[in-house]
Scaffold this active site. Structure first.
Site, mmCIF file in Angstrom:
data_model
loop_
_atom_site.group_PDB
_atom_site.id
_atom_site.type_symbol
_atom_site.label_atom_id
_atom_site.label_comp_id
_atom_site.label_asym_id
_atom_site.label_seq_id
_atom_site.Cartn_x
_atom_site.Cartn_y
_atom_site.Cartn_z
ATOM 1 N N PRO A 7 43.078 52.913 51.449
ATOM 2 C CG PRO A 7 42.237 54.296 49.770
ATOM 3 C CD PRO A 7 43.530 53.980 50.386
ATOM 4 C CG LEU A 8 43.436 48.648 52.727
ATOM 5 C CD1 LEU A 8 44.163 48.094 53.992
ATOM 6 C CD2 LEU A 8 43.841 47.691 51.590
ATOM 7 C CB THR A 9 36.389 47.980 50.907
ATOM 8 O OG1 THR A 9 36.304 49.283 49.813
ATOM 9 C CG2 THR A 9 34.806 47.466 51.041
ATOM 10 C CB CYS A 57 36.242 51.199 42.649
ATOM 11 S SG CYS A 57 35.237 49.806 43.138
ATOM 12 C CE LYS A 114 44.710 53.259 46.275
ATOM 13 N NZ LYS A 114 43.731 52.257 45.783
ATOM 14 C CG ASN A 173 49.061 51.447 45.995
ATOM 15 O OD1 ASN A 173 47.951 51.102 45.271
ATOM 16 N ND2 ASN A 173 49.226 50.591 47.079
ATOM 17 N N GLY A 174 51.792 49.739 45.144
ATOM 18 C CA GLY A 174 51.651 48.134 44.810
ATOM 19 C C GLY A 174 52.690 47.199 44.970
HETATM 20 C C1 LIG Z 1 40.763 44.074 50.732
HETATM 21 C C2 LIG Z 1 41.154 45.399 49.996
HETATM 22 C C3 LIG Z 1 40.100 46.567 49.823
HETATM 23 C C4 LIG Z 1 40.439 47.415 49.097
HETATM 24 N N1 LIG Z 1 39.604 48.594 49.232
HETATM 25 C C5 LIG Z 1 39.973 49.711 48.424
HETATM 26 C C6 LIG Z 1 39.280 50.881 48.702
HETATM 27 O O1 LIG Z 1 38.183 50.922 49.179
HETATM 28 N N2 LIG Z 1 39.652 51.870 48.093
HETATM 29 C C7 LIG Z 1 40.797 51.907 46.995
HETATM 30 O O2 LIG Z 1 41.094 53.068 46.537
HETATM 31 N N3 LIG Z 1 41.276 50.966 47.119
HETATM 32 C C8 LIG Z 1 41.077 49.659 47.782
HETATM 33 N N4 LIG Z 1 41.945 48.571 47.580
HETATM 34 C C9 LIG Z 1 43.105 48.657 46.886
HETATM 35 C C10 LIG Z 1 44.294 48.937 47.497
HETATM 36 O O3 LIG Z 1 44.055 50.434 48.123
HETATM 37 C C11 LIG Z 1 45.754 48.853 46.717
HETATM 38 O O4 LIG Z 1 45.701 50.136 45.715
HETATM 39 C C12 LIG Z 1 46.042 47.778 46.074
HETATM 40 O O5 LIG Z 1 45.722 46.743 47.240
HETATM 41 C C13 LIG Z 1 47.404 47.764 45.633
HETATM 42 O O6 LIG Z 1 48.353 47.982 46.800
HETATM 43 P P1 LIG Z 1 49.120 46.725 47.522
HETATM 44 O O7 LIG Z 1 49.796 46.004 46.424
HETATM 45 O O8 LIG Z 1 50.077 47.551 48.615
HETATM 46 O O9 LIG Z 1 48.130 45.938 48.208
HETATM 47 C C14 LIG Z 1 41.715 47.620 48.472
HETATM 48 C C15 LIG Z 1 42.472 46.427 48.078
HETATM 49 C C16 LIG Z 1 42.276 45.267 49.144
HETATM 50 C C17 LIG Z 1 43.372 44.026 48.878
#
Ligand SMILES: Cc1cc2nc3c(=O)[nH]c(=O)nc-3n(C[C@H](O)[C@H](O)[C@H](O)COP(=O)(O)O)c2cc1C
Length: 428
Positions: A87-89, A172, A211, A273-274
């Site tokens: 999920p990505l805001t 969050c 999450k 995740n990460g």
């Molecule tokens: C632009 C952006 C928006 C995000 N929005 C959410 C969100 O709405 N809900 C959530 O649980 N995590 C959110 N995250 C966190 C990601 O889901 C993820 O846990 C985090 O980026 C680590 O994973 P990655 O290294 O693959 O990016 C957001 C991350 C980014 C960069």
């Protein structure tokens, strides 16, 4: 159920439902009854545990018991080995998720939605639960700081939408959310957390996931001790982002700890995740944490949405600048379809495309790297693209991102200004 926006988009907010939410006449008896019943159970168990008396069972079956769905009666999702788009805001909107689906993402999830706003019938929040027909395993992520909001929202979405699972946000880090006890703030409130998870899980016929992060503070990992409890409380999947709230994006994700959480949660599936930006990262992390059942990918998908194809085809793809530009072009078309092709729709599409471009420019073409694959926490070296388009798409300047949108959506209006919402640049 849902009204469809043409054949392609589901979960449009029905006007009558919106009206009853605004007038506070929507019937939430089911949710309220369930919370009262469950809270009495939680209180009683705690009381009995404290006084070390034998635990009581709770008498004859009541209608609350009947509405409670047992785990085995819930619909199931096969999580194993799936690629889950985070999920990505702001950036994880429907047009972007369509692109990721086409590149092989298995599971998609809406951007974090605030329960309080959904319960008020706010259109901008309801936009976050829309689902494209290509999203065959689709979840909605909810954020709230108490079980009443969450359970009502669970009831509402179940009754009004077509969704496969609901994810509870326990990660969050934003101050406002955290200080009010939502997101990662719930990790510090054991009783409320238990009530939130139990009640949401009980009201849903579909699976619920959580999450979470490693914990709140960098030296106090707590996810491993919560993991077995999540299972008892009715969770079907835990996704763990291997950093604490305090760490944000500094330091690499801790996959050794993600493994500990997966071991503690077993047999409940855990997704790691990460920091996954390539097939090589994917295999390395899965080897480091073999108990993990699947992965979630966030920034990796924003920087290179074809990462899902790379993982499925076990390759590193030296994608050309023309192919990359075609992806952006497709996004613009999906955007106009989704937000509309009038002036407002064009400007919405432009804004969201600009937000995405603020991640996309970080991609470094395989052919210009000395040591591929690219790593997520490495600062990109200065480089010239192999052609003009590749150089333009590598630019960190918002003026160049605007230029790219103008190639697709026409000139920006006078006085146009853009500042990205997310700081994508967190290198070690
Ligand atoms: C632009 C952006 C928006 C995000 N929005 C959410 C969100 O709405 N809900 C959530 O649980 N995590 C959110 N995250 C966190 C990601 O889901 C993820 O846990 C985090 O980026 C680590 O994973 P990655 O290294 O693959 O990016 C957001 C991350 C980014 C960069």
């Amino acid at each position: 159920m849902y009204e469809s926006l043409g054949p392609y988009t589901k979960n449009q907010l029905n006007k009558n439902v919106q009206w009853s939410l605004r007038k506070r006449t929507y019937n939430f008896d089911l949710a309220e009854k369930l919370i009262n019943h469950n809270d009495a159970v939680i209180k009683n168990v705690t009381k009995n545990e404290n006084s070390e008396q034998p635990k009581k069972t709770f008498g004859s079956i009541t209608d609350e018991d009947i509405i409670k769905l047992k785990m085995e009666e819930k619909r199931k999702i096969t999580w194993e080995n799936k690629l889950f788009l985070s999920p990505l805001t702001t950036v994880g909107n429907l047009p972007f998720r369509r692109i990721c689906k086409e590149f092989g993402a298995d599971i998609t999830c809406g951007e974090m939605a605030m329960c309080s706003a959904l319960l008020q019938g706010a259109p901008q929040e309801w936009a976050l639960v829309k689902r494209h027909k290509s999203e065959d395993v689709f979840g909605v992520q909810l954020c709230a700081n108490n079980p009443h909001l969450l359970t009502k929202c669970g009831q509402l979405l179940q009754q009004e939408c077509d969704i496969d699972f609901i994810d509870l946000n326990l990660g969050c880090p934003i101050d406002l959310v955290f200080k009010q006890g939502g997101g990662s703030g719930l990790l510090c409130r054991n009783r409320v957390l238990e009530s939130c998870v139990r009640n949401l899980s009980d009201i849903l016929h579909m699976p619920m996931s959580v999450k979470t992060r490693t914990g709140v503070y960098k030296d106090e990992n707590i996810a491993h001790s919560l993991a077995p409890r999540f299972k008892d409380w009715g969770v079907s999947l835990i996704t763990i982002h291997g950093r604490s709230r305090e760490q944000r994006y500094t330091k690499s994700a801790n996959w050794a700890y993600i493994r500990e959480v997966a071991q503690a949660a077993s047999p409940l599936p855990v997704f790691g995740n990460g920091d996954i930006l390539s097939y090589e990262d994917y295999t390395n992390f899965r080897e480091l944490a073999p108990e993990v059942q699947g992965v979630m990918i966030g920034r990796g998908a924003l920087i290179k949405p074809w990462i899902f194809t790379e993982i499925k085809e076990q390759k590193l793809w030296d994608i050309s600048s023309t192919e990359r530009f075609d992806i952006i072009k497709k996004y613009a078309n999906y955007g106009l379809e989704h937000w509309g092709s009038d002036n407002k729709g064009v400007e919405n599409t432009r804004r969201f495309l600009l937000e995405w471009l603020s991640f996309l420019y970080r991609y470094i073409p395989v052919g210009v790297l000395e040591q591929p694959p690219q790593k997520i926490n490495e600062r990109p070296p200065f480089y010239m693209g192999r052609n003009e388009l590749e150089t333009l798409m590598a630019s960190p300047s918002a003026a160049d991102w605007i230029k790219i949108t103008e190639m697709l959506l026409g000139k920006v209006p006078d006085g146009f200004h853009f500042l990205p919402k997310h700081k994508a640049n967190s290198y070690n």
